[in-house]
Design a protein around this motif. Structure first.
Motif, PDB file in Angstrom:
ATOM      1  N   LEU A  63       0.835  -1.203   0.000  1.00 39.92           N
ATOM      2  CA  LEU A  63       0.000   0.000   0.000  1.00 39.92           C
ATOM      3  C   LEU A  63       0.871   1.255   0.000  1.00 39.92           C
ATOM      4  O   LEU A  63       0.519   2.259  -0.630  1.00 39.92           O
ATOM      5  CB  LEU A  63      -0.935  -0.005   1.217  1.00 39.92           C
ATOM      6  CG  LEU A  63      -2.003  -1.112   1.233  1.00 39.92           C
ATOM      7  CD1 LEU A  63      -2.856  -1.007   2.500  1.00 39.92           C
ATOM      8  CD2 LEU A  63      -2.895  -1.035  -0.003  1.00 39.92           C
ATOM      9  N   ALA A 113      -4.874  -2.953  -4.803  1.00 44.28           N
ATOM     10  CA  ALA A 113      -5.319  -2.353  -3.544  1.00 44.28           C
ATOM     11  C   ALA A 113      -6.565  -3.041  -3.014  1.00 44.28           C
ATOM     12  O   ALA A 113      -6.688  -3.293  -1.809  1.00 44.28           O
ATOM     13  CB  ALA A 113      -5.583  -0.863  -3.741  1.00 44.28           C
ATOM     14  N   CYS A 117      -6.712  -4.930   0.580  1.00 40.53           N
ATOM     15  CA  CYS A 117      -7.628  -4.393   1.583  1.00 40.53           C
ATOM     16  C   CYS A 117      -8.680  -5.416   1.984  1.00 40.53           C
ATOM     17  O   CYS A 117      -9.067  -5.491   3.159  1.00 40.53           O
ATOM     18  CB  CYS A 117      -8.295  -3.119   1.065  1.00 40.53           C
ATOM     19  SG  CYS A 117      -7.133  -1.744   0.857  1.00 40.53           S
ATOM     20  N   ILE A 157      -8.087   3.739  -1.164  1.00 45.06           N
ATOM     21  CA  ILE A 157      -7.700   2.674  -0.244  1.00 45.06           C
ATOM     22  C   ILE A 157      -8.636   2.652   0.966  1.00 45.06           C
ATOM     23  O   ILE A 157      -9.056   1.583   1.429  1.00 45.06           O
ATOM     24  CB  ILE A 157      -6.239   2.856   0.209  1.00 45.06           C
ATOM     25  CG1 ILE A 157      -5.293   2.619  -0.978  1.00 45.06           C
ATOM     26  CG2 ILE A 157      -5.893   1.912   1.362  1.00 45.06           C
ATOM     27  CD1 ILE A 157      -3.849   2.981  -0.710  1.00 45.06           C
ATOM     28  N   TYR A 160     -11.761   0.863   0.118  1.00 48.51           N
ATOM     29  CA  TYR A 160     -11.571  -0.595   0.112  1.00 48.51           C
ATOM     30  C   TYR A 160     -11.487  -1.136   1.544  1.00 48.51           C
ATOM     31  O   TYR A 160     -11.897  -2.272   1.808  1.00 48.51           O
ATOM     32  CB  TYR A 160     -10.292  -0.966  -0.637  1.00 48.51           C
ATOM     33  CG  TYR A 160     -10.358  -0.750  -2.133  1.00 48.51           C
ATOM     34  CD1 TYR A 160     -11.488  -1.109  -2.866  1.00 48.51           C
ATOM     35  CD2 TYR A 160      -9.280  -0.191  -2.831  1.00 48.51           C
ATOM     36  CE1 TYR A 160     -11.536  -0.922  -4.238  1.00 48.51           C
ATOM     37  CE2 TYR A 160      -9.322  -0.001  -4.203  1.00 48.51           C
ATOM     38  CZ  TYR A 160     -10.456  -0.362  -4.900  1.00 48.51           C
ATOM     39  OH  TYR A 160     -10.513  -0.176  -6.268  1.00 48.51           O
TER      40      TYR A 160
END
Length: 244
Positions: A63, A113, A117, A157, A160
């Protein structure tokens, strides 16, 4: 096979009731074994309910790389920030091992991502995911400014990670300063009453206290402490403005 042996043993010791108990216990053991004598997938599924430190570190690093690349300009300052943070947190040898593993994985497949996640959502508490966002904003700010592209990527992000927009804005306000930053950090409007300010502060203290972050990852623990300090600063700023 085991269930019949257990049933006979149970009958020998406790007669008919023992045979029943032995049969069910034996059946359970049989079901927990596959043809190779290894625990069945259901047992492995149980162990996967918590993320191991190594897995967490690699996903965290993945990330980080997405945020660093977000604006199309791979900043050496941001890269150094991540490297130094990992070294100070995990030690040089472990940090280097994490980076080597990450580089090997990154060569084989593209970083997703949503996949990362989704993995973290199933294995980490909400409080940990909030601190993860705080850490990502720290990376974005390492070169002195947080670009719109970086904010957009971190917000993606956050989505998610199933972090609420209000929580995202609160963390963002700690790095992107505006006129009502202190209020955004406490997740209230500037028109809030004094009592509402105090109530919001108490809520945020409970929400972001470092003790709520149940994780072995030192990077996230440090992020929790930093965020807690920002909540306290925000409240002190409003106190000073209002003379509370």
């Amino acid at each position: 096979m085991i269930k019949w042996i257990a049933a006979l043993l149970g009958y020998y010791l406790f007669r008919f009731p023992g045979a029943i108990v032995g049969f069910f216990l034996g059946s359970f053991i049989d079901n927990m074994k596959d043809s190779g004598g290894q625990p069945r997938s259901v047992l492995r599924d149980i162990t996967r309910q918590s993320v191991s430190p190594a897995d967490f570190e690699l996903n965290l690093l993945s990330l980080c790389s997405l945020v660093i690349k977000a604006d199309g300009n791979v900043s050496k300052t941001e890269m150094d920030y991540v490297r130094q943070y990992f070294i100070s947190t995990y030690g040089k040898d472990k940090a280097n091992a994490i980076f080597r593993t990450f580089n090997d994985i990154n060569k084989k497949r593209e970083i997703s991502a949503s996949r990362i996640c989704n993995y973290l959502n199933q294995r980490t508490r909400y409080a940990v995911r909030l601190q993860l966002l705080h850490f990502l904003f720290g990376i974005a700010q390492a070169d002195g400014t947080v670009s719109k592209a970086e904010i957009s990527k971190i917000q993606e992000i956050a989505g998610y990670l199933k972090v609420s927009l209000r929580d995202f804005e609160s963390i963002k306000a700690m790095f992107v300063k505006e006129a009502d930053t202190a209020y955004k950090i406490l997740e209230i409007d500037k028109t809030a009453t004094d009592n509402e300010v105090k109530k919001a502060y108490r809520t945020m203290v409970k929400k972001y206290h470092p003790d709520r972050v149940n994780t072995q990852d030192e990077a996230i623990k440090k992020g929790a402490e930093e965020k807690f300090k920002e909540v306290q600063k925000a409240y002190e700023t409003i106190q000073s403005e209002r003379g509370l």
